[in-house]
Write an enzyme that holds these catalytic residues in place. Structure first.
Site, PDB file in Angstrom:
ATOM      1  N   GLU A 111      28.826   1.824 147.355  1.00  0.00           N
ATOM      2  CA  GLU A 111      28.348   3.083 146.783  1.00  0.00           C
ATOM      3  C   GLU A 111      27.348   3.811 147.681  1.00  0.00           C
ATOM      4  O   GLU A 111      26.186   4.000 147.302  1.00  0.00           O
ATOM      5  CB  GLU A 111      27.711   2.835 145.409  1.00  0.00           C
ATOM      6  CG  GLU A 111      28.708   2.404 144.363  1.00  0.00           C
ATOM      7  CD  GLU A 111      28.084   2.228 142.984  1.00  0.00           C
ATOM      8  OE1 GLU A 111      26.864   2.427 142.825  1.00  0.00           O
ATOM      9  OE2 GLU A 111      28.829   1.898 142.052  1.00  0.00           O
ATOM     10  N   GLU A 149      34.331  -2.122 141.045  1.00  0.00           N
ATOM     11  CA  GLU A 149      33.410  -2.304 139.914  1.00  0.00           C
ATOM     12  C   GLU A 149      33.953  -1.519 138.740  1.00  0.00           C
ATOM     13  O   GLU A 149      34.407  -0.390 138.889  1.00  0.00           O
ATOM     14  CB  GLU A 149      32.006  -1.761 140.226  1.00  0.00           C
ATOM     15  CG  GLU A 149      31.231  -2.552 141.241  1.00  0.00           C
ATOM     16  CD  GLU A 149      29.808  -2.008 141.447  1.00  0.00           C
ATOM     17  OE1 GLU A 149      29.305  -1.265 140.567  1.00  0.00           O
ATOM     18  OE2 GLU A 149      29.227  -2.307 142.490  1.00  0.00           O
TER      19      GLU A 149
HETATM   20  O1  IFM Z   1      24.564  -2.450 138.895  1.00  0.00           O
HETATM   21  C1  IFM Z   1      25.168  -1.383 139.530  1.00  0.00           C
HETATM   22  C2  IFM Z   1      25.716  -1.783 140.882  1.00  0.00           C
HETATM   23  O2  IFM Z   1      24.749  -2.344 141.689  1.00  0.00           O
HETATM   24  C3  IFM Z   1      26.273  -0.581 141.589  1.00  0.00           C
HETATM   25  N1  IFM Z   1      27.226   0.092 140.742  1.00  0.00           N
HETATM   26  C4  IFM Z   1      26.855   0.412 139.395  1.00  0.00           C
HETATM   27  C5  IFM Z   1      26.316  -0.831 138.707  1.00  0.00           C
HETATM   28  C6  IFM Z   1      25.901  -0.490 137.266  1.00  0.00           C
HETATM   29  O3  IFM Z   1      24.944   0.494 137.259  1.00  0.00           O
END
Ligand code: IFM
Length: 453
Positions: free
Chosen positions: A163, A358
């Site tokens: 990210e 994710e």
């Molecule tokens: O916990 C975070 C992760 O580190 C990066 N993506 C979003 C998740 C939830 O906020």
């Protein structure tokens, strides 16, 4: 076709969010170790100093992963744990940890899928200008080399960055995350460029030095836009919105294409260049050749989307959320369609396989009187999203895997331990782990390769 035979089912977490041991065995400081010390920076002044104590508990945690039937685990490596100053001196104990950890995963038939950078930037390098310094891409390449030398005889899948939009935007734009800076567009554009250059040099380092033949990608968050219905004009509006770099009249870089066009297409998008070209270094076109090293897949961190229709002026128009619509613990919208439209639009534009790196939700979970953790919302949420993801596969979109966020409850950055995302519950006062109902449910999904959805 449903999920293909080789489809990879896993879960994910990141070093700072779970490891703890922030100052042990020779580890250097990260910007997060520093940031959490600032009163008020994090909800109730929580820190990741201990987190899930995973640095010491990793064998128990891998046992639980095995019990849940995980096929792969996406973890991140703490850069300052292996290079305390970010470059130069290697901390052998830090390296030993990731070596042993990789061995333990493999012993349990779990494919290691490391991410090189998930936000815990070496503090020493930050004092040298961090991502603003053009040398930062060489620093990242040096660190990549250390990890490739250490792990690539057993690891053949890598993500470079997690990210980038978030660690740039939240860390350097609005100051909510470490290192807590509030920079203007010129510096932000420089940072993004250096981050992309780091990715390119890292991919090159992995390809040129790996012992096993590697597969490499990046894991961006790609804000998803969902058409309000299947009318072609609304689908076009959603696609346009997904790849736009405009916020009204102004350039915004919190987008998919400002990061992924350079990586996958070798160019910055025109609508962003109109304003941002003046901030890019003179050498940017040359740099793009390094940035666009071939990648094997696109990771996509995908939690929720916005609904869009074509406005009267031919521009995408966001629709208002419905009153009382379902929200997660974080107050994020529940939009299962984002797992169909996100991969679809990404695949159409970049023509690369997609991995959901994710997806998940935070919830108010606790251990019930019966000793179990009942989290029906997480099951329902994941079930709905995975059905949409399967729809993408059925329509011929090349999807390779799904990593639930997160394997266990952990330190949720500026919100500390307030948000619980795990398939495994963690009691942070005792470090006791309990697999949640969703963890057992996910096991049945894995066992049936998604046929039970
Ligand atoms: O916990 C975070 C992760 O580190 C990066 N993506 C979003 C998740 C939830 O906020």
């Amino acid at each position: 076709m449903s999920f293909k035979k080789e489809f990879l089912w896993g879960a994910a977490a990141a070093s700072y969010q779970i490891e703890g041991a922030w100052n042990q065995d020779g580890k250097g400081m990260s910007v997060w170790d520093h940031f959490v010390q600032k009163p008020g920076a994090v909800y109730q002044n929580h820190t990741g100093n201990t987190a899930c104590n995973h640095y010491f508990n990793y064998k128990e945690d891998i046992k639980l992963m095995k019990e849940m039937g995980l096929q792969s685990y996406r973890f991140s490596i703490s850069w300052p744990r292996v290079l305390p100053n970010g470059i130069g001196n290697v901390n052998q104990k830090g390296l030993d940890f990731y070596n042993n950890f990789t061995d333990e995963l493999l012993k349990n038939d779990i494919i290691p899928f490391p991410t090189l950078f998930h936000w815990d930037y070496p503090y020493e390098l930050y004092t040298k200008g961090g991502w603003l310094n053009r040398d930062s891409s060489d620093w990242f390449a040096e660190y990549t080399q250390v990890m490739v030398d250490a792990l690539s005889d057993r690891v053949d899948r890598w993500f470079t960055l997690n990210e980038p939009q978030c660690f740039v935007g939240l860390g350097h734009g609005n100051g909510e995350h470490a290192p807590g800076l509030k920079l203007q567009k010129r510096d932000m554009t420089t940072i993004i460029h250096n981050v992309l250059l780091s990715h390119g040099k890292s991919v090159k380092t992995i390809r040129e030095n790996s012992k096993l033949t590697p597969r490499v990608g990046m894991a961006p968050v790609c804000p998803v836009f969902i058409p309000i219905n299947d009318e072609p004009k609304n689908i076009k509006a959603a696609r346009d919105a997904m790849f736009s770099n405009k916020n009204g009249e102004n350039f915004t870089a919190w987008t998919t294409s400002w990061f992924m066009d350079p990586v996958c297409l070798g160019k910055y998008p025109e609508d962003g260049l109109l304003e941002a070209e003046q901030y890019l270094p003179e050498s940017y076109k040359e740099d793009l050749k390094i940035i666009s090293q071939p990648v094997d897949f696109i990771g996509n961190n995908n939690y929720h989307g916005n609904f869009v229709q074509m406005g009267r002026d031919g521009e995408p128009e966001l629709t208002k959320p419905e009153e009382g619509e379902p929200l997660t613990g974080f107050n994020w919208r529940v939009t299962p369609g984002s797992l169909y439209w996100g991969p679809k639009f990404l695949y159409e534009r970049y023509k690369l396989p997609i991995i959901i790196t994710e997806n998940g939700l935070s919830n108010k979970d606790w251990v019930s009187l019966d000793g179990k953790v009942h989290d029906p919302q997480r099951i329902d949420f994941t079930h709905r999203y995975l059905k949409e993801y399967r729809r993408a596969a059925e329509e011929g979109i090349d999807i390779e895997g799904y990593f639930h966020w997160s394997i266990m409850d952990n330190f949720e950055w500026a919100l500390g331990y307030r948000e619980r995302f795990g398939l495994i519950h963690v009691d942070f006062s005792t470090q006791k782990r309990t697999i949640k109902d969703s963890g057992y449910w996910y096991k049945t999904v894995i066992q049936s390769n998604g046929e039970n959805l």
